[in-house]
Design a protein around this motif. Structure first.
Motif, PDB file in Angstrom:
ATOM      1  N   ARG A 109      -6.296 -39.994  -0.392  1.00  0.00           N
ATOM      2  CA  ARG A 109      -5.438 -38.845  -0.662  1.00  0.00           C
ATOM      3  C   ARG A 109      -5.386 -38.452  -2.130  1.00  0.00           C
ATOM      4  NH1 ARG A 109      -2.132 -37.436   3.665  1.00  0.00           N
ATOM      5  NH2 ARG A 109      -2.282 -38.843   5.446  1.00  0.00           N
ATOM      6  N   GLN A 110      -5.678 -39.388  -3.014  1.00  0.00           N
ATOM      7  CA  GLN A 110      -5.622 -39.045  -4.438  1.00  0.00           C
ATOM      8  C   GLN A 110      -6.725 -38.078  -4.846  1.00  0.00           C
ATOM      9  OE1 GLN A 110      -5.250 -42.029  -3.186  1.00  0.00           O
ATOM     10  NE2 GLN A 110      -3.500 -43.063  -4.125  1.00  0.00           N
ATOM     11  N   VAL A 111      -7.807 -38.029  -4.077  1.00  0.00           N
ATOM     12  CA  VAL A 111      -8.945 -37.210  -4.505  1.00  0.00           C
ATOM     13  C   VAL A 111      -9.291 -36.080  -3.534  1.00  0.00           C
ATOM     14  CG1 VAL A 111     -10.003 -39.050  -5.867  1.00  0.00           C
ATOM     15  CG2 VAL A 111     -10.609 -38.830  -3.463  1.00  0.00           C
ATOM     16  N   ALA A 112      -8.850 -36.160  -2.279  1.00  0.00           N
ATOM     17  CA  ALA A 112      -9.237 -35.153  -1.290  1.00  0.00           C
ATOM     18  C   ALA A 112      -8.267 -35.156  -0.118  1.00  0.00           C
ATOM     19  CB  ALA A 112     -10.657 -35.413  -0.793  1.00  0.00           C
ATOM     20  N   GLU A 113      -8.298 -34.059   0.642  1.00  0.00           N
ATOM     21  CA  GLU A 113      -7.500 -33.987   1.862  1.00  0.00           C
ATOM     22  C   GLU A 113      -8.139 -34.856   2.946  1.00  0.00           C
ATOM     23  OE1 GLU A 113      -7.413 -29.948   3.182  1.00  0.00           O
ATOM     24  OE2 GLU A 113      -6.436 -29.183   1.384  1.00  0.00           O
ATOM     25  N   PRO A 114      -7.336 -35.428   3.837  1.00  0.00           N
ATOM     26  CA  PRO A 114      -7.933 -36.064   5.017  1.00  0.00           C
ATOM     27  C   PRO A 114      -8.492 -34.988   5.942  1.00  0.00           C
ATOM     28  CG  PRO A 114      -5.550 -36.014   5.219  1.00  0.00           C
ATOM     29  CD  PRO A 114      -5.865 -35.520   3.830  1.00  0.00           C
ATOM     30  N   TYR A 115      -9.520 -35.329   6.716  1.00  0.00           N
ATOM     31  CA  TYR A 115     -10.082 -34.349   7.636  1.00  0.00           C
ATOM     32  C   TYR A 115      -9.107 -34.106   8.784  1.00  0.00           C
ATOM     33  CZ  TYR A 115     -12.621 -32.176  11.384  1.00  0.00           C
ATOM     34  OH  TYR A 115     -12.976 -31.317  12.406  1.00  0.00           O
ATOM     35  N   ILE A 116      -8.656 -32.870   8.889  1.00  0.00           N
ATOM     36  CA  ILE A 116      -7.818 -32.424   9.999  1.00  0.00           C
ATOM     37  C   ILE A 116      -8.423 -31.114  10.479  1.00  0.00           C
ATOM     38  CG2 ILE A 116      -5.516 -31.659  10.721  1.00  0.00           C
ATOM     39  CD1 ILE A 116      -4.379 -33.389   8.432  1.00  0.00           C
ATOM     40  N   ARG A 117      -8.842 -31.083  11.714  1.00  0.00           N
ATOM     41  CA  ARG A 117      -9.591 -29.932  12.224  1.00  0.00           C
ATOM     42  C   ARG A 117      -8.839 -28.617  12.022  1.00  0.00           C
ATOM     43  NH1 ARG A 117      -8.965 -27.414  17.032  1.00  0.00           N
ATOM     44  NH2 ARG A 117     -10.658 -26.041  17.690  1.00  0.00           N
ATOM     45  N   ARG A 118      -7.586 -28.559  12.410  1.00  0.00           N
ATOM     46  CA  ARG A 118      -6.834 -27.309  12.310  1.00  0.00           C
ATOM     47  C   ARG A 118      -6.655 -26.878  10.844  1.00  0.00           C
ATOM     48  NH1 ARG A 118      -4.036 -25.377  16.816  1.00  0.00           N
ATOM     49  NH2 ARG A 118      -4.246 -26.676  18.681  1.00  0.00           N
ATOM     50  N   ARG A 119      -6.476 -27.855   9.960  1.00  0.00           N
ATOM     51  CA  ARG A 119      -6.337 -27.516   8.542  1.00  0.00           C
ATOM     52  C   ARG A 119      -7.659 -26.981   7.996  1.00  0.00           C
ATOM     53  NH1 ARG A 119      -3.848 -31.898   4.505  1.00  0.00           N
ATOM     54  NH2 ARG A 119      -1.989 -31.366   5.736  1.00  0.00           N
ATOM     55  N   ALA A 120      -8.758 -27.575   8.442  1.00  0.00           N
ATOM     56  CA  ALA A 120     -10.070 -27.093   8.009  1.00  0.00           C
ATOM     57  C   ALA A 120     -10.281 -25.642   8.425  1.00  0.00           C
ATOM     58  CB  ALA A 120     -11.168 -27.974   8.589  1.00  0.00           C
ATOM     59  N   ILE A 121      -9.950 -25.329   9.668  1.00  0.00           N
ATOM     60  CA  ILE A 121     -10.111 -23.957  10.154  1.00  0.00           C
ATOM     61  C   ILE A 121      -9.200 -22.997   9.386  1.00  0.00           C
ATOM     62  CG2 ILE A 121      -9.734 -22.455  12.154  1.00  0.00           C
ATOM     63  CD1 ILE A 121     -10.668 -24.828  13.908  1.00  0.00           C
ATOM     64  N   ALA A 164     -20.686 -42.364  -1.048  1.00  0.00           N
ATOM     65  CA  ALA A 164     -21.623 -41.560  -1.844  1.00  0.00           C
ATOM     66  C   ALA A 164     -21.484 -40.078  -1.506  1.00  0.00           C
ATOM     67  CB  ALA A 164     -23.057 -42.029  -1.609  1.00  0.00           C
ATOM     68  N   THR A 165     -21.253 -39.765  -0.230  1.00  0.00           N
ATOM     69  CA  THR A 165     -21.101 -38.350   0.149  1.00  0.00           C
ATOM     70  C   THR A 165     -19.809 -37.767  -0.427  1.00  0.00           C
ATOM     71  OG1 THR A 165     -19.903 -38.697   2.252  1.00  0.00           O
ATOM     72  CG2 THR A 165     -22.313 -38.819   2.322  1.00  0.00           C
ATOM     73  N   VAL A 166     -18.796 -38.600  -0.615  1.00  0.00           N
ATOM     74  CA  VAL A 166     -17.557 -38.119  -1.231  1.00  0.00           C
ATOM     75  C   VAL A 166     -17.808 -37.760  -2.693  1.00  0.00           C
ATOM     76  CG1 VAL A 166     -15.179 -38.710  -1.867  1.00  0.00           C
ATOM     77  CG2 VAL A 166     -16.098 -39.437   0.352  1.00  0.00           C
ATOM     78  N   MET A 167     -18.552 -38.603  -3.407  1.00  0.00           N
ATOM     79  CA  MET A 167     -18.892 -38.300  -4.798  1.00  0.00           C
ATOM     80  C   MET A 167     -19.651 -36.977  -4.888  1.00  0.00           C
ATOM     81  SD  MET A 167     -20.030 -42.121  -6.035  1.00  0.00           S
ATOM     82  CE  MET A 167     -20.422 -41.620  -7.702  1.00  0.00           C
ATOM     83  N   ASN A 168     -20.605 -36.773  -3.987  1.00  0.00           N
ATOM     84  CA  ASN A 168     -21.355 -35.512  -3.991  1.00  0.00           C
ATOM     85  C   ASN A 168     -20.443 -34.330  -3.671  1.00  0.00           C
ATOM     86  OD1 ASN A 168     -23.840 -36.601  -4.657  1.00  0.00           O
ATOM     87  ND2 ASN A 168     -24.479 -36.888  -2.536  1.00  0.00           N
ATOM     88  N   GLY A 169     -19.534 -34.522  -2.732  1.00  0.00           N
ATOM     89  CA  GLY A 169     -18.613 -33.456  -2.368  1.00  0.00           C
ATOM     90  C   GLY A 169     -17.720 -33.039  -3.521  1.00  0.00           C
ATOM     91  N   LEU A 170     -17.228 -34.024  -4.271  1.00  0.00           N
ATOM     92  CA  LEU A 170     -16.376 -33.720  -5.413  1.00  0.00           C
ATOM     93  C   LEU A 170     -17.163 -33.005  -6.513  1.00  0.00           C
ATOM     94  CD1 LEU A 170     -14.315 -37.044  -5.625  1.00  0.00           C
ATOM     95  CD2 LEU A 170     -13.519 -34.830  -4.801  1.00  0.00           C
ATOM     96  N   GLN A 220     -12.534 -32.338   2.285  1.00  0.00           N
ATOM     97  CA  GLN A 220     -11.857 -33.135   3.295  1.00  0.00           C
ATOM     98  C   GLN A 220     -12.713 -34.356   3.610  1.00  0.00           C
ATOM     99  OE1 GLN A 220     -10.710 -30.871   6.773  1.00  0.00           O
ATOM    100  NE2 GLN A 220      -9.032 -29.897   5.665  1.00  0.00           N
ATOM    101  N   THR A 221     -12.075 -35.508   3.689  1.00  0.00           N
ATOM    102  CA  THR A 221     -12.803 -36.750   3.921  1.00  0.00           C
ATOM    103  C   THR A 221     -12.408 -37.377   5.249  1.00  0.00           C
ATOM    104  OG1 THR A 221     -11.137 -38.071   2.770  1.00  0.00           O
ATOM    105  CG2 THR A 221     -12.972 -37.232   1.461  1.00  0.00           C
ATOM    106  N   SER A 222     -13.394 -37.985   5.903  1.00  0.00           N
ATOM    107  CA  SER A 222     -13.136 -38.697   7.154  1.00  0.00           C
ATOM    108  C   SER A 222     -12.449 -40.034   6.902  1.00  0.00           C
ATOM    109  CB  SER A 222     -14.449 -38.924   7.909  1.00  0.00           C
ATOM    110  OG  SER A 222     -15.047 -37.688   8.213  1.00  0.00           O
ATOM    111  N   ILE A 223     -12.664 -40.579   5.703  1.00  0.00           N
ATOM    112  CA  ILE A 223     -11.980 -41.799   5.285  1.00  0.00           C
ATOM    113  C   ILE A 223     -10.893 -41.367   4.305  1.00  0.00           C
ATOM    114  CG2 ILE A 223     -12.235 -44.040   4.143  1.00  0.00           C
ATOM    115  CD1 ILE A 223     -15.221 -43.893   4.909  1.00  0.00           C
ATOM    116  N   GLU A 224      -9.663 -41.685   4.594  1.00  0.00           N
ATOM    117  CA  GLU A 224      -8.566 -41.177   3.778  1.00  0.00           C
ATOM    118  C   GLU A 224      -8.602 -41.725   2.351  1.00  0.00           C
ATOM    119  OE1 GLU A 224      -4.599 -40.932   5.146  1.00  0.00           O
ATOM    120  OE2 GLU A 224      -5.154 -40.495   7.222  1.00  0.00           O
ATOM    121  N   GLY A 281     -17.597 -38.003   3.643  1.00  0.00           N
ATOM    122  CA  GLY A 281     -17.282 -39.256   4.323  1.00  0.00           C
ATOM    123  C   GLY A 281     -17.930 -39.405   5.682  1.00  0.00           C
ATOM    124  N   GLY A 282     -18.930 -38.559   5.966  1.00  0.00           N
ATOM    125  CA  GLY A 282     -19.612 -38.664   7.261  1.00  0.00           C
ATOM    126  C   GLY A 282     -18.653 -38.449   8.416  1.00  0.00           C
TER     127      GLY A 282
END
Length: 240
Positions: free
Chosen positions: A107-119, A79-85, A101-105, A132-133
Motif C-alpha cells: 500500500r505504500q507504493v501502489a493501490e491493491p488490484y480491485i477490479r471495480r476500482r480499476a474500471i 520486478a514487474t512492480v519496479m517496472n510499473g512504477l 495496481q498490484t496483485s500483491i499488496e 505483480g502478475g
C-alpha cells in the motif's frame, strides 16, 4: 481521429523497457514509450498496461539455478512492480494521470488490484498499470494480460514487441524463409506452437474470445496505429 478500440490492454515486455542495454530500466526508453501512450490517451482511449519483468529478473532463470520455483516467481512479480512504477513516473512526467495496481499488496507504493476500482480509474481517463502478475506463481505476465483484459472487458490486447513486427512461422533472424502471418486464430498459435504467448494465456484468450495484435514497439507511433486498426503486425482472433 477514429479509433477501432476504446478500451485496451497494452502488454509491454520487460526487455522493451531496457532498450539496447538489454537489462535494467532505461529512462529515455521509458520517456519514448510514455509519449507513444500519450498520443493514444489524448484520443480518450481507456488504457490498461501490463509490464513484464524480464529486464530485471525471470522466475524461470531462478528455477533453472535450483531456486524454489514459487520463490523465483515471486521475485519476478516484484520486478514487474519496479517496472510499473518507472513507467508511471514516465507517464506522469508526460502529463498522463496514472495509477499502479498490484496483485500483491504494498500500500505504500501502489493501490491493491480491485477490479471495480480499476474500471473506475479507466472511466476517469487514467492509465492503469497492472503489476505483480496474477499474484500467484507459475503464471506468466502474458496470462496476466489476458486475465485482466477479460476482467475489465477490454476490446483487445496489444502485444508490443521489442523489435519484432509480428508473428512468423520461424525465427526470422535465423530462418530467411520464415513467413509472416497477417492473421491467425489462437487455435492456430497453439497447434503451430508459434510461441506468441504461453499455452495458458492462449487458451484463456481463446475461451474468452479476446483478440490480440502483435506489433513492433520500436517503430514510433505504432501503438496509435494499432489502436486505429491499421494492419501493422499480426492480428490473432480470440475464437477458435
Amino acid at each position: 481521429m477514429a479509433v477501432k478500440y476504446k478500451r485496451i490492454v497494452l502488454k509491454l515486455s520487460g526487455e522493451a523497457l531496457a532498450g539496447e542495454k538489454g537489462f535494467g530500466i532505461n529512462p529515455p526508453v521509458i520517456a519514448a514509450i510514455a509519449e507513444q501512450i500519450k498520443q493514444v490517451h489524448e484520443l480518450e482511449v481507456q488504457i490498461a498496461i501490463v509490464c513484464g519483468g524480464g529486464n530485471i529478473w525471470r522466475g524461470e532463470t531462478g528455477a533453472e539455478m535450483g531456486m524454489d520455483r514459487a520463490q523465483a516467481d515471486y521475485m519476478g512479480m516484484l520486478a514487474t512492480v519496479m517496472n510499473g512504477l518507472a513507467l508511471q513516473d514516465g507517464l506522469e512526467n508526460a502529463g498522463v494521470p496514472t495509477r499502479v495496481q498490484t496483485s500483491i499488496e504494498m500500500r505504500q507504493v501502489a493501490e491493491p488490484y480491485i477490479r471495480r476500482r480499476a474500471i473506475r480509474n479507466l472511466e476517469k481517463n487514467r492509465v492503469v498499470i497492472f503489476s505483480g502478475g496474477t499474484g500467484s506463481p507459475y503464471f506468466s505476465t502474458d496470462t496476466t494480460s489476458v486475465l485482466r483484459a477479460a476482467e475489465i472487458e477490454a476490446d483487445v490486447i496489444l502485444m508490443a514487441k521489442n523489435g519484432v513486427d509480428g508473428v512468423y512461422s520461424a525465427d526470422p533472424q535465423k530462418d530467411p524463409h520464415a513467413k509472416k502471418y497477417q492473421e491467425l486464430t489462437q487455435l492456430d498459435v497453439i497447434n503451430k506452437k508459434l510461441g506468441v504467448m504461453d499455452s495458458t494465456a492462449s487458451s484463456l484468450s481463446m475461451d474468452n474470445n479476446i483478440p490480440l495484435v502483435v506489433f513492433n514497439l520500436n517503430e514510433p507511433g505504432n501503438i496509435l496505429r494499432a489502436v486505429q486498426g491499421e494492419a501493422i503486425g499480426t492480428t490473432i482472433t480470440g475464437g477458435k
